[in-house]
Motif scaffolding. Structure first.
Motif, PDB file in Angstrom:
ATOM      1  N   ARG A 170      56.795  52.256  34.041  1.00 19.75           N
ATOM      2  CA  ARG A 170      56.657  51.587  35.399  1.00 19.75           C
ATOM      3  C   ARG A 170      56.277  49.996  34.915  1.00 19.75           C
ATOM      4  O   ARG A 170      55.470  49.939  34.081  1.00 19.75           O
ATOM      5  CB  ARG A 170      55.891  52.166  36.182  1.00 19.75           C
ATOM      6  CG  ARG A 170      55.922  53.466  36.599  1.00 19.75           C
ATOM      7  CD  ARG A 170      55.012  54.119  37.457  1.00 19.75           C
ATOM      8  NE  ARG A 170      55.393  55.408  37.921  1.00 19.75           N
ATOM      9  CZ  ARG A 170      54.888  56.436  37.205  1.00 19.75           C
ATOM     10  NH1 ARG A 170      53.886  56.260  36.449  1.00 19.75           N
ATOM     11  NH2 ARG A 170      55.157  57.760  37.742  1.00 19.75           N
ATOM     12  N   LYS A 171      56.713  49.053  35.585  1.00 18.77           N
ATOM     13  CA  LYS A 171      56.602  47.840  35.522  1.00 18.77           C
ATOM     14  C   LYS A 171      56.362  47.212  37.028  1.00 18.77           C
ATOM     15  O   LYS A 171      57.090  47.682  37.759  1.00 18.77           O
ATOM     16  CB  LYS A 171      57.676  46.880  34.659  1.00 18.77           C
ATOM     17  CG  LYS A 171      57.900  47.359  33.357  1.00 18.77           C
ATOM     18  CD  LYS A 171      58.995  46.724  32.613  1.00 18.77           C
ATOM     19  CE  LYS A 171      59.201  46.999  30.888  1.00 18.77           C
ATOM     20  NZ  LYS A 171      60.394  46.492  30.373  1.00 18.77           N
ATOM     21  N   ASP A 215      48.450  33.280  34.316  1.00 20.17           N
ATOM     22  CA  ASP A 215      49.179  34.337  34.030  1.00 20.17           C
ATOM     23  C   ASP A 215      48.966  35.629  33.272  1.00 20.17           C
ATOM     24  O   ASP A 215      47.780  35.358  32.184  1.00 20.17           O
ATOM     25  CB  ASP A 215      50.582  33.693  33.237  1.00 20.17           C
ATOM     26  CG  ASP A 215      51.120  32.655  33.857  1.00 20.17           C
ATOM     27  OD1 ASP A 215      51.559  32.823  35.123  1.00 20.17           O
ATOM     28  OD2 ASP A 215      51.179  31.567  33.582  1.00 20.17           O
ATOM     29  N   LEU A 216      48.908  36.804  33.653  1.00 20.28           N
ATOM     30  CA  LEU A 216      48.121  37.946  32.989  1.00 20.28           C
ATOM     31  C   LEU A 216      49.225  38.945  32.892  1.00 20.28           C
ATOM     32  O   LEU A 216      49.979  39.222  33.606  1.00 20.28           O
ATOM     33  CB  LEU A 216      46.817  38.420  33.632  1.00 20.28           C
ATOM     34  CG  LEU A 216      45.657  37.496  33.691  1.00 20.28           C
ATOM     35  CD1 LEU A 216      45.691  36.932  35.301  1.00 20.28           C
ATOM     36  CD2 LEU A 216      44.280  37.840  33.566  1.00 20.28           C
ATOM     37  N   THR A 217      49.180  39.581  31.725  1.00 17.08           N
ATOM     38  CA  THR A 217      49.976  40.689  31.455  1.00 17.08           C
ATOM     39  C   THR A 217      48.811  42.010  31.374  1.00 17.08           C
ATOM     40  O   THR A 217      48.463  41.987  30.373  1.00 17.08           O
ATOM     41  CB  THR A 217      51.074  40.705  30.523  1.00 17.08           C
ATOM     42  OG1 THR A 217      51.654  39.498  30.463  1.00 17.08           O
ATOM     43  CG2 THR A 217      51.836  41.845  30.212  1.00 17.08           C
ATOM     44  N   LEU A 218      48.989  42.889  32.140  1.00 19.79           N
ATOM     45  CA  LEU A 218      48.017  44.118  32.077  1.00 19.79           C
ATOM     46  C   LEU A 218      48.777  45.235  31.815  1.00 19.79           C
ATOM     47  O   LEU A 218      49.793  45.490  32.268  1.00 19.79           O
ATOM     48  CB  LEU A 218      47.221  44.182  33.332  1.00 19.79           C
ATOM     49  CG  LEU A 218      46.684  43.161  34.170  1.00 19.79           C
ATOM     50  CD1 LEU A 218      46.026  43.262  35.427  1.00 19.79           C
ATOM     51  CD2 LEU A 218      45.688  42.307  33.415  1.00 19.79           C
ATOM     52  N   ARG A 219      48.154  45.980  31.257  1.00 22.64           N
ATOM     53  CA  ARG A 219      48.550  47.339  30.602  1.00 22.64           C
ATOM     54  C   ARG A 219      47.668  48.391  31.008  1.00 22.64           C
ATOM     55  O   ARG A 219      46.601  48.529  30.848  1.00 22.64           O
ATOM     56  CB  ARG A 219      48.891  47.537  29.178  1.00 22.64           C
ATOM     57  CG  ARG A 219      49.750  46.658  28.488  1.00 22.64           C
ATOM     58  CD  ARG A 219      51.084  46.529  29.243  1.00 22.64           C
ATOM     59  NE  ARG A 219      51.574  48.028  28.823  1.00 22.64           N
ATOM     60  CZ  ARG A 219      52.243  48.612  28.043  1.00 22.64           C
ATOM     61  NH1 ARG A 219      52.537  47.750  26.749  1.00 22.64           N
ATOM     62  NH2 ARG A 219      52.742  49.698  27.892  1.00 22.64           N
ATOM     63  N   VAL A 220      47.958  48.732  32.166  1.00 22.64           N
ATOM     64  CA  VAL A 220      46.990  49.899  32.897  1.00 22.64           C
ATOM     65  C   VAL A 220      47.653  51.254  32.839  1.00 22.64           C
ATOM     66  O   VAL A 220      48.861  51.499  32.805  1.00 22.64           O
ATOM     67  CB  VAL A 220      46.744  49.573  34.287  1.00 22.64           C
ATOM     68  CG1 VAL A 220      46.077  47.998  34.640  1.00 22.64           C
ATOM     69  CG2 VAL A 220      47.908  49.377  35.169  1.00 22.64           C
ATOM     70  N   SER A 221      46.889  52.376  33.029  1.00 21.13           N
ATOM     71  CA  SER A 221      47.266  53.430  33.144  1.00 21.13           C
ATOM     72  C   SER A 221      48.319  53.637  34.598  1.00 21.13           C
ATOM     73  O   SER A 221      47.939  53.179  35.410  1.00 21.13           O
ATOM     74  CB  SER A 221      46.150  54.340  33.213  1.00 21.13           C
ATOM     75  OG  SER A 221      46.564  55.940  33.641  1.00 21.13           O
ATOM     76  N   ALA A 222      49.410  54.489  34.083  1.00 18.49           N
ATOM     77  CA  ALA A 222      50.448  54.596  35.118  1.00 18.49           C
ATOM     78  C   ALA A 222      49.847  55.201  36.286  1.00 18.49           C
ATOM     79  O   ALA A 222      50.359  55.024  37.489  1.00 18.49           O
ATOM     80  CB  ALA A 222      51.568  55.506  34.559  1.00 18.49           C
ATOM     81  N   ALA A 223      48.933  56.219  36.050  1.00 17.57           N
ATOM     82  CA  ALA A 223      48.273  56.810  37.070  1.00 17.57           C
ATOM     83  C   ALA A 223      47.603  55.994  38.021  1.00 17.57           C
ATOM     84  O   ALA A 223      47.347  56.257  39.093  1.00 17.57           O
ATOM     85  CB  ALA A 223      47.401  58.042  36.688  1.00 17.57           C
ATOM     86  N   ALA A 315      51.597  51.494  32.429  1.00 17.35           N
ATOM     87  CA  ALA A 315      52.314  50.678  33.209  1.00 17.35           C
ATOM     88  C   ALA A 315      52.099  49.117  32.819  1.00 17.35           C
ATOM     89  O   ALA A 315      50.822  48.758  32.672  1.00 17.35           O
ATOM     90  CB  ALA A 315      52.157  50.750  34.646  1.00 17.35           C
ATOM     91  N   THR A 316      53.022  48.421  32.992  1.00 15.59           N
ATOM     92  CA  THR A 316      52.939  46.951  32.633  1.00 15.59           C
ATOM     93  C   THR A 316      52.664  46.066  34.035  1.00 15.59           C
ATOM     94  O   THR A 316      53.738  46.307  34.894  1.00 15.59           O
ATOM     95  CB  THR A 316      54.024  46.338  31.859  1.00 15.59           C
ATOM     96  OG1 THR A 316      54.167  47.078  30.481  1.00 15.59           O
ATOM     97  CG2 THR A 316      53.850  44.933  31.448  1.00 15.59           C
ATOM     98  N   VAL A 317      51.753  45.320  34.165  1.00 19.31           N
ATOM     99  CA  VAL A 317      51.655  44.440  35.597  1.00 19.31           C
ATOM    100  C   VAL A 317      51.432  43.179  35.122  1.00 19.31           C
ATOM    101  O   VAL A 317      50.634  42.724  34.254  1.00 19.31           O
ATOM    102  CB  VAL A 317      50.397  45.138  36.191  1.00 19.31           C
ATOM    103  CG1 VAL A 317      50.357  44.266  37.736  1.00 19.31           C
ATOM    104  CG2 VAL A 317      50.229  46.468  36.387  1.00 19.31           C
ATOM    105  N   LEU A 318      52.511  42.323  35.573  1.00 16.91           N
ATOM    106  CA  LEU A 318      52.419  41.027  35.182  1.00 16.91           C
ATOM    107  C   LEU A 318      51.897  40.222  36.550  1.00 16.91           C
ATOM    108  O   LEU A 318      52.405  40.207  37.683  1.00 16.91           O
ATOM    109  CB  LEU A 318      54.087  40.441  35.066  1.00 16.91           C
ATOM    110  CG  LEU A 318      54.086  38.923  34.905  1.00 16.91           C
ATOM    111  CD1 LEU A 318      53.505  38.343  33.751  1.00 16.91           C
ATOM    112  CD2 LEU A 318      55.544  38.538  34.843  1.00 16.91           C
ATOM    113  N   VAL A 319      51.036  39.523  36.121  1.00 16.83           N
ATOM    114  CA  VAL A 319      50.126  38.653  37.436  1.00 16.83           C
ATOM    115  C   VAL A 319      50.498  37.205  37.401  1.00 16.83           C
ATOM    116  O   VAL A 319      49.976  36.954  36.346  1.00 16.83           O
ATOM    117  CB  VAL A 319      48.611  39.303  37.493  1.00 16.83           C
ATOM    118  CG1 VAL A 319      47.885  38.626  38.763  1.00 16.83           C
ATOM    119  CG2 VAL A 319      48.678  40.734  37.575  1.00 16.83           C
ATOM    120  N   ILE A 320      50.491  36.670  38.273  1.00 11.31           N
ATOM    121  CA  ILE A 320      50.783  35.210  38.203  1.00 11.31           C
ATOM    122  C   ILE A 320      49.969  34.699  39.482  1.00 11.31           C
ATOM    123  O   ILE A 320      50.048  35.193  40.579  1.00 11.31           O
ATOM    124  CB  ILE A 320      52.183  34.482  38.473  1.00 11.31           C
ATOM    125  CG1 ILE A 320      53.119  35.289  37.455  1.00 11.31           C
ATOM    126  CG2 ILE A 320      52.169  33.180  38.667  1.00 11.31           C
ATOM    127  CD1 ILE A 320      54.602  34.879  37.667  1.00 11.31           C
TER     128      ILE A 320
END
Lengths: 400, 184
Positions: A170-171, A215-223, A315-320
């Motif tokens: 998931r992205k 700009d942040l790229t977070l790797r958070v648990s898919a759940a 999951a990868t979450v890109l935050v701007i």
């Protein structure tokens, strides 16, 4: 035909239509006939006047029946939507609860003639089919769509025939706007739970004042993806959101199968090596080399499996995060004189610019093409000379 | 308004307003010639002609309020009468009746002491009735007393040149029929 016969024919023709002296007053009969039939067959206007009350009643009845049908249809629609929402809650509970809790949701689906997956795809999950959904102007539905997408990904297999977990990468990307970029940046970093093996893959903050951007790229648990997205919504105003999911179940299954096969081959080769201790050194070395290549392949597959597992679990979450810019200033009201002056100034500037452009074009054309102008002028001069010579010669020659 | 001095259009307008006497005056002017024309068209069958003219008056009564004056009342009445005759003639039973009248020798309008003249008259009548209805209507309308060729053309809604050429053709056919009957 003789002349007399001709006259006789004409006379007889005239006689055939000779007006009759006495008539039975047919017009009177016609008048009575018309009035008698009028009494039985009404003219359209009179018929309309007489039938209007009944027609009104009929129209009212038709209107009432139509309203009733529409109301019935509306209530049926509400009932359907209620049933849908109940079913929507059921898979979510099944996802969070025990496998035993999932049974009712699966059992309810056939009652409506749909599987849970197909129902969600029909009702709310264009994000799943399109591989992502973009919601503009801070809408909240995007977050719900994200949750739905996650739910569908999880229950997809359980609703089908296989009990195996679906593997989905998931992205998500979220663009936020806030008055305090730095504070939002810090808050976003704090969303990551390091205890849960989550981490910040990338973070950067740049610019000053209104140009500041993080700009942040977070790797958070898919759940926890939907939870993180909801938390991000509280940090700032959502400008846009995009969610996507890549189903890698087939890839994972393929890796697992290949790994099992390689392990089996390795076991067989080791067993063979054990049994053939007295074989020639050359054969033993060749066997060891083979075992080594199989082991290398096993480790490569294991690394791929591990990588895939990490991608699925996190999951990868890109935050701007952008700064809330000031609203554009409205142009000040100006008087007629100021407007005229501004227009004249603009016209003068345009005129001067045009004149300069024209002079520049002429100069560049003349100077840039100097060589070509010289060649052309020389050719013309030579042609003129030749023509003048020929003309002079022609003048001096005697006529034949 | 003195109804005898009034024009056809004024009478029709008066009738449309509810004056039945105006229709009576109009009928006084036109019912005899219309009945004569209908008789000629329908093979001297007076009862059938009366039916046609009565039906024509019914149509006039119903259409009086809608009369737009695009033609004269006179030509309008003739046109309606011809149409009614055509409608009646188109009935097969009526047609058979007419033929039966002709073959049985319906009485000509004038009884003459000369049997040869009576025989000739019967032949002419038979030849006219043997013509197609349109040609018959055209011939009878053109030889109808009180109706000019221009008026006949207006009744039939054709140009006067066309009327004359058709009249010539119809007369030629009529003469041919009479000649063919005369030669054994």
């Amino acid at each position: 035909m003789t002349e007399s016969t001709h006259d006789e024919v004409e006379r007889e023709l005239t006689e055939m239509t000779r007006p009759l002296g006495e008539t039975p007053r047919l017009w009177r009969r016609a008048l009575e006939q018309t009035r008698t039939s009028s009494a039985t067959t009404l003219p359209l206007g009179q018929w309309w006047r007489q039938s209007r009350p009944w027609l009104s009643v009929a129209a009212l009845l038709i209107f009432a029946v139509t309203i009733g049908i529409l109301a019935l249809d509306s209530s049926l629609s509400r009932a359907r939507s209620t049933a849908s929402s109940r079913l929507a809650a059921a898979p979510d509970a099944a996802r969070r609860g025990s496998p035993a809790d999932r049974a009712p949701s699966s059992a309810m689906a056939p009652a409506l003639g749909r599987t849970p997956e197909s129902r969600w795809r029909f009702d709310k999950s264009p994000s799943l089919d399109l591989g992502g959904v973009v919601e503009r102007a801070g809408g909240m539905e995007g977050f719900y769509a994200g949750e739905v997408s996650g739910v569908v990904s999880d229950i997809g297999m359980s609703a089908g025939q296989e009990p195996a977990q679906r593997q989905v990468i998931r992205k998500a990307s979220v663009e936020l706007r806030t008055a305090d970029v730095r504070s939002a940046f810090v808050k976003t970093q704090m969303l990551v739970s390091e205890a849960g093996a989550e981490y910040i893959e990338n973070s950067a903050i740049s610019g000053e004042g209104e140009q500041m951007q993080a700009d942040l790229t977070l790797r958070v648990s898919a759940a926890r993806l939907s939870e993180v997205l909801n938390a991000l919504r509280e940090i700032g105003t959502v400008l846009s959101q995009q969610l996507s999911g890549e189903d890698v179940t087939a890839q994972a299954v393929d890796l697992e199968a290949r790994l099992s096969n390689e392990r089996r081959v390795e076991q067989e080769l080791l067993q063979l090596l054990e049994e053939r201790q007295d074989a020639e050194l050359k054969d033993v070395l060749e066997l060891r080399n083979h075992i080594g290549s199989v082991r290398e392949q096993i480790e490569r597959l294991q690394a791929q499996q591990s990588h895939l597992s990490r991608l699925v679990s996190l999951a990868t979450v890109l935050v701007i995060i952008r700064h809330e810019g000031k609203p554009p200033e409205k142009p000040k009201d100006e008087g007629l004189g100021a407007y005229f002056a501004r227009v004249m100034k603009s016209a003068w500037e345009n005129g001067v610019t045009g004149l300069a452009d024209s002079i520049a074009w002429i100069a560049s054309t003349l100077l840039g093409g100097l060589i070509w102008w010289t060649i052309a002028a020389t050719a013309l001069w030579m042609a003129w000379r030749k023509f003048a010579t020929l003309r002079a010669a022609a003048k001096t020659e005697p006529h034949a | 308004m003195n109804s005898t001095d009034a024009s056809d259009e004024q009478l029709l307008e008066a009738f449309a307003r509810g004056d039945d006497n105006a229709l009576g005056e109009l009928a006084l002017r036109y019912e005899p010639p219309l009945l004569g024309l209908a008789c000629g068209l329908l093979g001297r069958d007076r009862s059938l002609a009366c039916d046609a003219v009565q039906e024509a008056w019914v149509r006039v009564i119903r259409g009086a309020a809608k009369f737009r004056g695009e033609s004269t009342v006179k030509t309008w009445l003739y046109r309606i009468t011809i149409n009614c005759c055509k409608d009646l003639f188109s009935g097969r039973t009526r047609r058979a009746q007419i033929e039966a009248n002709e073959t049985n020798g319906s009485q000509p309008s004038a009884v003459t002491p000369d049997p040869d003249a009576d025989q000739r008259r019967r032949r002419i009548h038979a030849a006219v009735q043997a013509l197609p209805l349109d040609a018959r209507a055209l011939i009878l309308l053109c030889y109808h007393n009180g109706l000019s060729h221009a008026a006949a053309a207006e009744v039939l809604r054709i140009p006067i040149g066309t009327l004359k050429s058709r009249l010539h053709a119809a007369l030629t056919e009529l003469r041919n029929r009479l000649e063919s009957e005369a030669t054994p």
